[in-house]
Write a protein that holds these residues in place. Sequence first.
Motif: not given
Length: 468
Positions: A438, A362, A390-394, A364, A435
């Motif tokens: 950024s 994923s 894609n997944t929630a930003s981290r 992020a 995961v």
Amino acid sequence: MHLLGKIAVAGLAFAVLGGTAYGYTNLHALDDVTRDSVIDADGGTSPGEQPADGSLDILLVGRDSRADQQGKPLPPAVLRELRVGANGDDLTDTLIVMRIPNGTKDVKAFSIPRDSYVSMPGGRGKINAAFGRAKAAEAKRRRDAGETDKAKIDQAALTAGRRATRQAVEDLTGVKIDHFAEVNLLSFYEISKAVGGVDVCLKQATKDKNSGADFPAGPQRIAGADALAFVRQRDHLVGGDFDRVRRQQVFLAGLARQVLSAGTLTDPGKLSDLIDAVKRSVVLDDSWKLLDFVAQMRGVSGGGIQFDTIPVVNRDYRYDPQDPRATAVQVDPAAVKAFAAAMVGTAAPAAPAAAPVTVDVSNAGPKEGLATRVAGFLADHGFARGTTGNTASRRTSLVRFGADLAQRGAEVAKLLGGLATQESAAVPAGHIEVVLGSVYSGPGTTGGGSAPAAGDAPITSDGVVCVN
């Protein structure tokens, strides 16, 4: 401003000597090339390890030096032509490991960023400082021992610097270096002019006062001072040093392509100029038997070169708490060794897993297509492709796995540059979850693995690739 671009040495290793395979008589003209005992029994190493497949691993070094190979300072007129100042550091700003196969397979090469933060004698530091540290230490040791002959001190110091560089690369990558080649500013300049220039391509026009770069967008042929500026520039490049490493690789591929073209090999004048440039400015280890090497190059000169860069953990590593402005490139030695072994084909086959291991990836972070590229990289290393998306930003990256896959999960984390790991019962059986945060900069991004970043074509010697 340090220099990265003295990569014509790779043109020596792949192109110049490979090209002379078309005429053994030309090779004898290289008898006068400068030699040094970088790899010998006296230095605690043994030349020519001879892997089972007969391949060779060559360390290509570009050194930031404003002197010729005899240690004499370059004349002011030459420095002006090169667009560089009179002062230079004892740094090895280009480090490329090249695997030359014994047969018709492609040559594989990978770059080591000059600022990679590693362990070495004298304490941890940037890998390009290994040369200068050892050089200064040996000179001091000789003077303290009563040696007064400056020429002898200087030569012993240079040898120590080269050996330390070779050792630092071996320690980081796990690759046993069989041969060593080095160039400096002048040799790069002369070799690029001797072949009549090298074809490159830029995605956009660029201009930089520090390097002297002033290039339009699109395909173009460069030589001499312009070629040096092309591989020197890092200011005004999105990826900084990592874009500059990619420029090195593009130029090297073009240099090999140009030397091996009929226009060079069948032109006595160009071939003579090329050999003269090599003799004036290149240093090789004294165990390198050129005739044997040329015979081996005959089998690969019609193939290609595949380029990559070692995986990194953090491109903006603040390694000194006392100086928060000081930055380096953080690397995980275990991940680098795994990458290098896979790259040069020396990795032992992985033990079969009790059940197929699938990796779900994923993204992020903001890099488009990153999850797909990383999944492809892991598939090349024996893991089954799972879901990507894609997944929630981290910010940070993470590898999650069940208790039964802790060992394989740790392997994935190392392959991707030393990511954090977490054991979790929520991960489906037979799966590992990755995961990508950024700040992820391992394989799958520019300058960190076998997959290029989005929009970046792989660099090989088969054609011209446009770069930043």
